[in-house]
Design a protein around this motif. Structure first.
Motif, mmCIF file in Angstrom:
data_model
loop_
_atom_site.group_PDB
_atom_site.id
_atom_site.type_symbol
_atom_site.label_atom_id
_atom_site.label_comp_id
_atom_site.label_asym_id
_atom_site.label_seq_id
_atom_site.Cartn_x
_atom_site.Cartn_y
_atom_site.Cartn_z
ATOM 1 N N VAL A 178 12.628 -13.795 6.512
ATOM 2 C CA VAL A 178 12.756 -14.805 5.459
ATOM 3 C C VAL A 178 14.114 -15.456 5.660
ATOM 4 O O VAL A 178 15.129 -14.770 5.778
ATOM 5 N N VAL B 154 17.678 -6.566 -2.109
ATOM 6 C CA VAL B 154 16.814 -7.620 -2.663
ATOM 7 C C VAL B 154 17.656 -8.795 -3.144
ATOM 8 O O VAL B 154 18.815 -8.622 -3.489
ATOM 9 N N THR C 190 5.879 -20.145 -1.895
ATOM 10 C CA THR C 190 7.044 -19.391 -2.395
ATOM 11 C C THR C 190 8.285 -20.251 -2.541
ATOM 12 O O THR C 190 9.199 -19.899 -3.276
ATOM 13 N N ASP D 76 14.558 -3.764 3.153
ATOM 14 C CA ASP D 76 14.873 -5.120 2.709
ATOM 15 C C ASP D 76 13.606 -5.666 2.065
ATOM 16 O O ASP D 76 12.639 -5.981 2.740
ATOM 17 N N THR D 77 13.618 -5.749 0.736
ATOM 18 C CA THR D 77 12.401 -6.070 -0.007
ATOM 19 C C THR D 77 12.410 -7.524 -0.436
ATOM 20 O O THR D 77 13.252 -7.937 -1.213
ATOM 21 N N PHE D 78 11.465 -8.291 0.067
ATOM 22 C CA PHE D 78 11.369 -9.681 -0.351
ATOM 23 C C PHE D 78 10.365 -9.796 -1.492
ATOM 24 O O PHE D 78 9.235 -9.316 -1.387
ATOM 25 N N GLU E 56 18.217 -11.998 -1.677
ATOM 26 C CA GLU E 56 18.560 -13.054 -0.722
ATOM 27 C C GLU E 56 18.441 -12.442 0.666
ATOM 28 O O GLU E 56 18.396 -11.216 0.804
ATOM 29 N N PRO E 57 18.403 -13.294 1.677
ATOM 30 C CA PRO E 57 18.341 -12.717 3.022
ATOM 31 C C PRO E 57 19.599 -11.875 3.265
ATOM 32 O O PRO E 57 20.691 -12.267 2.876
ATOM 33 N N THR F 65 10.464 -13.311 -8.979
ATOM 34 C CA THR F 65 10.041 -13.089 -10.363
ATOM 35 C C THR F 65 8.530 -13.318 -10.447
ATOM 36 O O THR F 65 7.795 -12.547 -11.058
ATOM 37 N N GLU F 66 8.088 -14.381 -9.797
ATOM 38 C CA GLU F 66 6.690 -14.817 -9.877
ATOM 39 C C GLU F 66 5.719 -13.847 -9.204
ATOM 40 O O GLU F 66 4.535 -13.832 -9.528
ATOM 41 N N LYS G 291 22.537 -15.799 -6.671
ATOM 42 C CA LYS G 291 22.054 -16.828 -5.740
ATOM 43 C C LYS G 291 23.026 -17.991 -5.664
ATOM 44 O O LYS G 291 23.448 -18.521 -6.682
ATOM 45 N N TRP H 6 17.900 -9.616 -15.139
ATOM 46 C CA TRP H 6 17.315 -10.186 -13.925
ATOM 47 C C TRP H 6 15.973 -9.497 -13.713
ATOM 48 O O TRP H 6 15.799 -8.336 -14.073
ATOM 49 N N ILE H 7 15.028 -10.195 -13.096
ATOM 50 C CA ILE H 7 13.679 -9.619 -12.941
ATOM 51 C C ILE H 7 13.724 -8.260 -12.236
ATOM 52 O O ILE H 7 12.965 -7.348 -12.543
ATOM 53 N N THR H 8 14.663 -8.118 -11.314
ATOM 54 C CA THR H 8 14.774 -6.853 -10.591
ATOM 55 C C THR H 8 15.072 -5.710 -11.559
ATOM 56 O O THR H 8 14.589 -4.589 -11.388
ATOM 57 N N SER I 124 22.183 -13.924 -10.956
ATOM 58 C CA SER I 124 21.506 -12.936 -10.106
ATOM 59 C C SER I 124 21.977 -13.062 -8.664
ATOM 60 O O SER I 124 21.347 -12.554 -7.748
HETATM 61 C C1 6R9 Z 1 13.546 -10.403 -6.794
HETATM 62 C C2 6R9 Z 1 14.250 -11.706 -6.956
HETATM 63 C C3 6R9 Z 1 13.461 -14.952 -5.766
HETATM 64 C C4 6R9 Z 1 14.078 -15.564 -4.515
HETATM 65 C C5 6R9 Z 1 13.127 -15.675 -3.372
HETATM 66 C C6 6R9 Z 1 14.097 -15.694 -2.183
HETATM 67 C C7 6R9 Z 1 15.172 -14.724 -2.621
HETATM 68 C C8 6R9 Z 1 14.600 -12.268 -2.861
HETATM 69 C C9 6R9 Z 1 14.797 -11.577 -0.816
HETATM 70 C C10 6R9 Z 1 15.033 -12.974 -0.837
HETATM 71 C C11 6R9 Z 1 15.334 -12.979 1.454
HETATM 72 C C12 6R9 Z 1 14.869 -10.906 0.456
HETATM 73 N N1 6R9 Z 1 14.923 -13.354 -2.126
HETATM 74 N N2 6R9 Z 1 14.546 -11.184 -2.080
HETATM 75 N N3 6R9 Z 1 15.303 -13.666 0.296
HETATM 76 N N4 6R9 Z 1 15.140 -11.654 1.560
HETATM 77 N N5 6R9 Z 1 14.691 -9.572 0.574
HETATM 78 O O1 6R9 Z 1 15.308 -11.937 -6.412
HETATM 79 O O2 6R9 Z 1 13.622 -12.591 -7.792
HETATM 80 O O3 6R9 Z 1 15.412 -13.973 -8.920
HETATM 81 O O4 6R9 Z 1 12.972 -14.717 -8.821
HETATM 82 O O5 6R9 Z 1 14.438 -14.780 -6.774
HETATM 83 O O6 6R9 Z 1 15.140 -14.725 -4.039
HETATM 84 O O7 6R9 Z 1 14.666 -16.952 -2.051
HETATM 85 O O8 6R9 Z 1 12.346 -16.847 -3.483
HETATM 86 P P1 6R9 Z 1 14.129 -14.038 -8.161
#
Ligand code: 6R9
Length: 692
Positions: free
Chosen positions: A556, A429, A542, A454-456, A431-432, A459-460, A653, A352-354, A651
């Protein structure tokens, strides 16, 4: 911007946060968590004012801001063109993003050579913790450097060169990082695929009801990797010339035959006209595990250790295959807010990108010590994460809300029986995060003495884009707070107009690039332009929804396609989910839109119950009332159904596209290749309420 009194560790109850009761995420009485003094003391950025000043410079004069940052890194050659140039508006021409035009660097040199040059050679780069608590090891920066140089030579000796693609399908072991860095060193592009797929064994264990909770949790946490079919698709997509794998891997008490999955994938590729030239296999299973190689390349033993279930792993061998260690024997190496003492652990798989960013490249570039964990959080028991935290004195811990919620289900004892005194910063990280899980992470895991960030990001985006800074930001549970340096966020309505009103939800977009942003989609620049830049000209979109509260905090709310329009009220499914999981019986919830004759759309809720609770009509009514109370009568769900498991990607989701199909009883669910467990779909169809 509100000014805060810093320095207390207890949350302050802020009345002004309650003024907008329509803001359902702010549903914990507006708790505010100021930076914790001991963390603030050693933070790089230790006041909100400092953050604001730096942020201002980063967006007003990005060139000088990033020029200064770039000085810390190794550059092979200096820029020959403009330092910064871009076009985000496709009406004006092709989309492009340029930083330091013409300059060259190498991330592997930055991660290893630069750190060794500044005296970190004998520092531990990674602790490795095996699936079995007794298996472990470590590697220093010096040794890692040596291994990477050798493996770069292995790749070169096979004729691999800059621009070639290599697939990596490996467990969480040190060789994985070696492989990544070696590719980067010689300019080979790595495509990492989540490894290990064994749905059969998971299904088998589901029969055993005692194992059910464990299996469910494993599935949630995506410890079943991609199948041979999905692996083949990814090899084909990038036309990989070679693949790197290992013989097998233990995950909990499951033994997975990775080599076999790779062989199957290679056959699929061949049938579709693509030849994978080489396959490099790490001899990972300890010598005492049973390995039988057919047409063998030797070194197998037949002993099985008493502690592990005895299983035989049968491996096919062909001319294409080589053992990693044999290849390495033939090669020479040419030459032989991280603080210096940080032990940093990101639990994500490198698939996963993380994991790419925060297991491998991020910690190494900062000269930090990281942890590579091969196993699962529930083996031998649900306290494994915290046992590892104590063992290595982990200071910074980073995981996903889905993992936090799964661990919450097991109760506090598994956490509190471990000390966790080394912990300082807890990241989340993916999802919300619902305030419930945030508070549990803060109160129980962090023992009210650690910062939760809480880090939003995506990958992009290449790295964090909206995030609190632990020494500077007053946090609110469930909000990712403020933009990181260089990020200029905006919220747009459907017509592309900027929303300035507090509490109103819109599309989260960014107005200008920062250095980490993606430059293109490999082999498909058009897709890059249409996916991210066509919806709103002049902005990077996004795909997520967000709102700003009256204090400027960004919340978010999830993917924009997670929005439901009920009688003209635009609702975020995340808000409803957050209300549902506050009920004592619910461990997880996923909400989707369902067509409704009068309201246009209504909400359909899938709920996973905690151990000891069973689904009933009464519970369904209680849950509907809970949402009604929490958000408002307009938000009351029409349908609530039980969900023993949810369809998730590896990952973590939730695939709402599939849930929407289930909600309307449409069996044409479409592509499910990225699902961690396909079997949940049938179960969910069976459990649909009669009136849906
Ligand atoms: C790093 C990662 C990206 C999508 C992003 C959003 C969700 C990631 C979040 C979050 C709420 C946070 N997302 N971090 N939503 N709060 N702190 O997950 O990359 O797999 O590309 O997903 O994940 O929806 O657009 P990736």
């Amino acid at each position: 911007m509100v000014q805060f009194d810093l320095g207390t560790t207890e949350p302050t109850r802020a009345v002004y946060c309650r003024r907008n009761m329509a803001d359902a995420q702010d549903n914990h009485g507006g708790l505010l968590f100021p930076p914790i003094e001991r963390i603030q003391k050693e933070a790089h950025i230790s006041s909100f004012k400092q953050y604001e000043d730096m942020y201002k410079q980063s967006i007003e004069d990005p060139e000088s801001f990033w020029k200064e940052i770039a000085k810390q890194f190794y550059w092979k050659s200096e820029p020959t063109g403009k330092f910064f140039d871009y076009n985000f508006d496709s009406r004006k021409g092709p989309i492009f993003i340029k930083w330091m035009e013409g300059a060259t660097t190498n991330i592997c040199y930055n991660a290893l050579d630069r750190n060794i040059d500044r005296g970190l050679g004998s520092k531990i780069a990674f602790h490795w913790e095996g699936n079995n608590p007794e298996d472990g090891g470590h590697i220093t920066f010096n040794k890692l450097y040596e291994q990477v140089c050798k493996f770069s030579n292995v790749l070169k000796s096979m004729g691999l060169k800059k621009g070639d693609r290599v697939a990596i399908y490996m467990p969480m072991i040190i060789e994985l990082v070696v492989a990544l860095l070696a590719c980067a060193r010689i300019g080979v592009i790595h495509s990492i695929v989540f490894a290990g797929y064994s749905i059969e064994s998971l299904e088998q264990r589901l029969v055993d009801s005692q194992a059910k909770i464990l299996v469910a949790a494993e599935l949630i946490l995506n410890f079943a990797g991609f199948s041979s079919e999905s692996l083949a698709e990814r090899i084909l997509d990038a036309s990989c010339r070679a693949i790197i794998t290992s013989d097998g891997v233990w995950r909990g008490n499951k033994l997975l035959n990775l080599k076999h999955i790779v062989d199957e994938a290679i056959i699929i590729c061949e049938k579709r006209g693509h030849k994978v030239e080489r396959c490099i296999v790490v001899r990972h299973l300890s010598p005492s595990d049973e390995i039988i190689t057919e047409d063998g390349d030797g070194d197998c033993t037949t002993e099985s250790p008493a502690k592990r279930p005895s299983r035989q792993l049968k491996i096919q061998w062909s001319d294409r295959d080589s053992w990693w260690h044999k290849l390495m024997e033939l090669q020479d190496a040419y030459v032989f807010d991280y603080q210096p003492d940080d032990i940093y652990w990101c639990t994500a798989d490198v698939g996963w990108i993380t994991g790419h960013t925060y297991v491998c490249y991020g910690p190494l570039n900062n000269g930090a010590t990281g942890i590579i964990f091969e196993g699962v959080p529930f083996y031998p028991d649900a306290g494994r994460f915290w046992q590892i935290v104590d063992k290595y004195k982990v200071t910074k811990f980073y995981t996903a809300p889905t993992a936090i919620r799964a661990l919450m289900k097991f109760g506090d004892d598994f956490v509190t029986r471990h000390k966790r005194t080394s912990l300082k910063i807890l990241g989340t990280v993916g999802e919300p995060i619902n305030p419930e899980a945030w508070l549990w992470y803060y109160n129980v895991v962090g023992n009210k003495r650690c910062a939760v960030v809480d880090t939003f990001w995506q990958t992009e985006t290449g790295g964090h884009v909206i995030t609190p800074l632990p020494g500077a930001t007053v946090t609110k549970p469930g909000s990712a707070t403020f933009p990181f340096f260089g990020i200029v966020p905006a919220l747009l309505d459907e017509e592309g107009k900027e929303i300035t009103e507090a509490g109103k939800e819109g599309y989260l977009v960014f107005k200008q690039p920062w250095p980490g942003i993606m430059r293109t989609v490999f082999g498909n620049h058009e897709r890059f332009e249409t996916t991210y830049f066509k919806k709103f000209h002049g902005y990077y979109c996004t795909g997520d929804g967000a709102k700003k509260d009256a204090d400027g905090y960004i919340w978010v709310t999830g993917r924009i396609d997670d929005m439901v329009n009920v009688s003209g009220h635009l609702l975020s499914t995340a808000e409803i989910e957050s209300a549902l999981v506050e009920h004592a019986a619910v461990s997880e919830a996923a909400v989707v839109s369902h067509p409704h004759k009068i309201k246009g759309e209504c909400t359909y809720c899938f709920v996973t119950l905690k151990e000891g609770f069973s689904f009933s009509k009464d519970l369904s009514v209680e849950l509907k009332n809970k949402v009604r109370e929490k958000i408002g009568p307009f938000a009351q769900p029409d349908f609530v159904q039980e969900a023993p498991g949810l369809p998730k990607t590896r990952s973590g989701k939730i695939m709402r596209r599939i849930l929407r199909k289930i909600a309307v009883g449409d069996k044409e669910v479409g592509d499910i290749s990225t699902l961690a467990d396909e079997t949940v779909i049938d179960k969910l169809f069976q459990l649909r309420p009669a009136d849906a």
